[in-house]
Design a protein around this motif. Sequence first.
Motif, short mmCIF file in Angstrom:
data_model
loop_
_atom_site.label_atom_id
_atom_site.label_comp_id
_atom_site.label_asym_id
_atom_site.label_seq_id
_atom_site.Cartn_x
_atom_site.Cartn_y
_atom_site.Cartn_z
N VAL A 119 -4.92 -86.76 49.55
CA VAL A 119 -4.67 -88.17 49.33
C VAL A 119 -3.66 -88.29 48.19
N LYS A 120 -2.67 -89.18 48.34
CA LYS A 120 -1.65 -89.33 47.31
C LYS A 120 -2.09 -90.40 46.31
N GLU A 121 -2.15 -89.97 45.05
CA GLU A 121 -2.56 -90.87 43.98
C GLU A 121 -1.51 -90.82 42.88
N GLU A 122 -0.92 -91.96 42.59
CA GLU A 122 0.11 -92.07 41.55
C GLU A 122 1.24 -91.08 41.80
N GLY A 123 1.61 -90.94 43.08
CA GLY A 123 2.75 -90.13 43.46
C GLY A 123 2.47 -88.64 43.60
N ALA A 124 1.22 -88.21 43.39
CA ALA A 124 0.88 -86.79 43.49
C ALA A 124 -0.25 -86.59 44.49
N TRP A 125 -0.17 -85.48 45.24
CA TRP A 125 -1.21 -85.17 46.22
C TRP A 125 -2.41 -84.52 45.55
N LYS A 126 -3.60 -85.02 45.92
CA LYS A 126 -4.86 -84.49 45.43
C LYS A 126 -5.73 -84.08 46.62
N VAL A 127 -6.66 -83.17 46.37
CA VAL A 127 -7.58 -82.74 47.43
C VAL A 127 -8.68 -83.78 47.59
N TRP A 128 -8.87 -84.23 48.83
CA TRP A 128 -9.94 -85.17 49.15
C TRP A 128 -11.15 -84.41 49.70
N ARG A 129 -10.88 -83.46 50.58
CA ARG A 129 -11.94 -82.58 51.08
C ARG A 129 -11.29 -81.33 51.64
N GLU A 130 -12.08 -80.26 51.75
CA GLU A 130 -11.61 -79.01 52.34
C GLU A 130 -12.78 -78.43 53.11
#
Length: 381
Positions: free
Chosen positions: A140-151
């Motif tokens: 998920v993109k938050e404040e322009g950066a991709w973060k892990v939501w689930r794996e």
Amino acid sequence: MRLARHRWLWVVISACILFSIVLAQDESRKERPAFPSTADEADLRALAQEFYAACARKDFDGFLRLWSAKSPELASRRAATQKLFADHEKIEVKGLAPLKIVVESDKAKFRFEVELNAIEAKTGKPAARFGKMIRALHGVKEEGAWKVWREAPAVEDLANALATAKTNAEQSALLTAEKELVTESLVRELTRTGGRLRSQGNYPEALARFHLAQNIAEQIGDREGIADTLNEVGVIHSNQGDYAQALENFQRSLSISEALGDKTGVSLALSNIGGIHANRGDYAQALEHYQKSLALSEALGDKRGISIDLNNIGLIHLSQGNHAQALENYQRSLAISEALGDKTRVYRALGGIGNIHTSQGNHAQALEHYQKSLAISEALG
């Protein structure tokens, strides 16, 4: 009655402990679909690489920083990662090859193939070889950066999509489009989620999952998967009082497991068949099947299975008025369950012992065991 087979829960391995990362630069990439080189896709690949590299460094804080603070899985993955760091000395990733990247606005899914090998910290020996796995990282993109939501295993996504498909045609289309995921792992995932629904009492949805799992298992020749689903369907029929249908499923499962030489599956089916005979009041047949199941459980060193079989045998002896034999089996089951920390089996054994004391008129002893059993049951919710 024993409700389900003990399965290797390879799902949690994704939390990854100490990793030696070897990001595959193998020739197999030449055969994989080419991906458009976009900034988002490049960032997602970098996120996946750092996901494992942080584990390799044993950088717990760095690993957590890759996750979205809003992810519903963050708390559970934090705990799982701490445990996995402690339980394993090393996990080597022999390959991380992309299969599919889908970006939709501020959400994305990156599917890749990995091969894992692990070293247990406690023994210093190699853990079971996990082989090649297909995983999916949701971003998920938050404040322009991709973060892990689930794996998670990619089959979880397909299993969920199959479960929500409205028609058989939609399911067929999904299976055709995702051929690389139509494997034994998909059968296990559908069976696992069906088991969860069954335990919640949602029998229609559970049956739908089991039947779908069985159909896929038959298509790919997964006979162990077929045996598993037959057992699960049999449990539902038994819970609904349809003992004839339940017995038919258990016997079919037994035949397959015997042909495969799968002693765990044989033990499970025998125990379930014993439960049907017990429900019908045929205690001699029930006892015979429970004892056969117990012998296999003991040969396999399956302590949980032994505890369950002993509890079932104790119930039969109690029903026949054989209090001394019933008490012996319940006490053996209780001791094993306490050693395993299996509170569900502990409270059932305590309840059985309480029933024996009630039958013998030992009301004080019965009350003591009932109170202990109740306290554990309440703690379990």
